[in-house]
Scaffold this motif. Structure first.
Motif, PDB file in Angstrom:
ATOM      1  N   SER A 174     -56.364  12.489  14.818  1.00  0.00           N
ATOM      2  CA  SER A 174     -56.416  11.061  14.496  1.00  0.00           C
ATOM      3  C   SER A 174     -55.264  10.596  13.610  1.00  0.00           C
ATOM      4  O   SER A 174     -55.255   9.449  13.177  1.00  0.00           O
ATOM      5  N   ALA A 175     -54.294  11.485  13.341  1.00  0.00           N
ATOM      6  CA  ALA A 175     -53.165  11.121  12.473  1.00  0.00           C
ATOM      7  C   ALA A 175     -51.880  11.716  13.045  1.00  0.00           C
ATOM      8  O   ALA A 175     -51.495  12.840  12.716  1.00  0.00           O
ATOM      9  N   PRO A 176     -51.189  10.972  13.914  1.00  0.00           N
ATOM     10  CA  PRO A 176     -49.985  11.499  14.546  1.00  0.00           C
ATOM     11  C   PRO A 176     -48.822  11.650  13.571  1.00  0.00           C
ATOM     12  O   PRO A 176     -48.761  10.982  12.545  1.00  0.00           O
TER      13      PRO A 176
ATOM     14  N   ASN B 279     -35.341   9.681  21.539  1.00  0.00           N
ATOM     15  CA  ASN B 279     -35.153  10.998  20.924  1.00  0.00           C
ATOM     16  C   ASN B 279     -36.259  11.322  19.930  1.00  0.00           C
ATOM     17  O   ASN B 279     -36.062  12.144  19.035  1.00  0.00           O
ATOM     18  N   ASN B 280     -37.403  10.679  20.069  1.00  0.00           N
ATOM     19  CA  ASN B 280     -38.509  10.871  19.131  1.00  0.00           C
ATOM     20  C   ASN B 280     -39.691  11.541  19.831  1.00  0.00           C
ATOM     21  O   ASN B 280     -40.032  11.200  20.959  1.00  0.00           O
ATOM     22  N   LEU B 281     -40.325  12.472  19.128  1.00  0.00           N
ATOM     23  CA  LEU B 281     -41.493  13.181  19.626  1.00  0.00           C
ATOM     24  C   LEU B 281     -42.657  12.916  18.678  1.00  0.00           C
ATOM     25  O   LEU B 281     -42.559  13.198  17.484  1.00  0.00           O
ATOM     26  N   THR B 282     -43.740  12.359  19.210  1.00  0.00           N
ATOM     27  CA  THR B 282     -44.933  12.091  18.410  1.00  0.00           C
ATOM     28  C   THR B 282     -46.041  13.020  18.875  1.00  0.00           C
ATOM     29  O   THR B 282     -46.315  13.114  20.078  1.00  0.00           O
ATOM     30  N   GLY B 283     -46.656  13.720  17.921  1.00  0.00           N
ATOM     31  CA  GLY B 283     -47.706  14.663  18.265  1.00  0.00           C
ATOM     32  C   GLY B 283     -49.008  14.399  17.542  1.00  0.00           C
ATOM     33  O   GLY B 283     -49.013  14.038  16.364  1.00  0.00           O
ATOM     34  N   ASN B 284     -50.089  14.549  18.278  1.00  0.00           N
ATOM     35  CA  ASN B 284     -51.445  14.547  17.723  1.00  0.00           C
ATOM     36  C   ASN B 284     -51.994  15.952  17.962  1.00  0.00           C
ATOM     37  O   ASN B 284     -52.425  16.253  19.069  1.00  0.00           O
ATOM     38  N   GLU B 285     -51.938  16.796  16.952  1.00  0.00           N
ATOM     39  CA  GLU B 285     -52.344  18.202  17.084  1.00  0.00           C
ATOM     40  C   GLU B 285     -51.571  18.867  18.236  1.00  0.00           C
ATOM     41  O   GLU B 285     -52.098  19.648  19.016  1.00  0.00           O
ATOM     42  N   PHE B 286     -50.273  18.512  18.316  1.00  0.00           N
ATOM     43  CA  PHE B 286     -49.390  19.015  19.375  1.00  0.00           C
ATOM     44  C   PHE B 286     -48.939  20.433  19.086  1.00  0.00           C
ATOM     45  O   PHE B 286     -48.503  20.758  17.983  1.00  0.00           O
TER      46      PHE B 286
END
Length: 124
Positions: free
Chosen positions: A22-24, A57-64
């Protein structure tokens, strides 16, 4: 910034537990990359299934958890991420290293020496 002692070819970054469900967390890179693997389907991250998105060029992860790769030769990789979090892991790898000029000169000198020795043997 990760600085390599020798230039590397096609570096990889392998992430574990980037962001929370719940917090990328977003990593901002200066160069483009390719996502090679991810845990969207396998639910193999410690805290559950992960997800990610790429924007430029941005990577956003949620428990990635997964691996990205940059193409080219790099002396260093610079990035920032926001927001900070208590913990996530990053492992760095590369397809290879770029030989130093002195190494190439030494190799060329050795090859010339071998060719000369072979020529002398044929002449004898």
């Amino acid at each position: 910034t990760i600085t390599f002692s020798t230039a590397v070819i096609n570096p990889y970054l392998a992430f574990v537990s980037m962001g929370q469900v719940s917090a990328p967390v977003t990593f901002f890179f200066g160069d483009s990359f390719t996502v090679l693997s991810n845990n969207n389907a396998g639910c193999d991250a410690y805290w559950g299934c992960g997800s990610y998105s790429v924007s430029g060029n941005n990577l956003t992860g949620n428990e990635f958890s997964g691996t990205i790769q940059f193409q080219g030769v790099y002396d260093q990789l610079s990035f920032r991420f926001d927001p900070g979090e208590n913990w996530h892991g990053v492992t760095v790898g590369a397809d290879g290293v770029v030989p130093e000029p002195a190494t190439m000169t030494l190799l060329a000198t050795g090859l010339v020496g071998l060719a000369s020795a072979r020529r002398r043997r044929k002449m004898s």
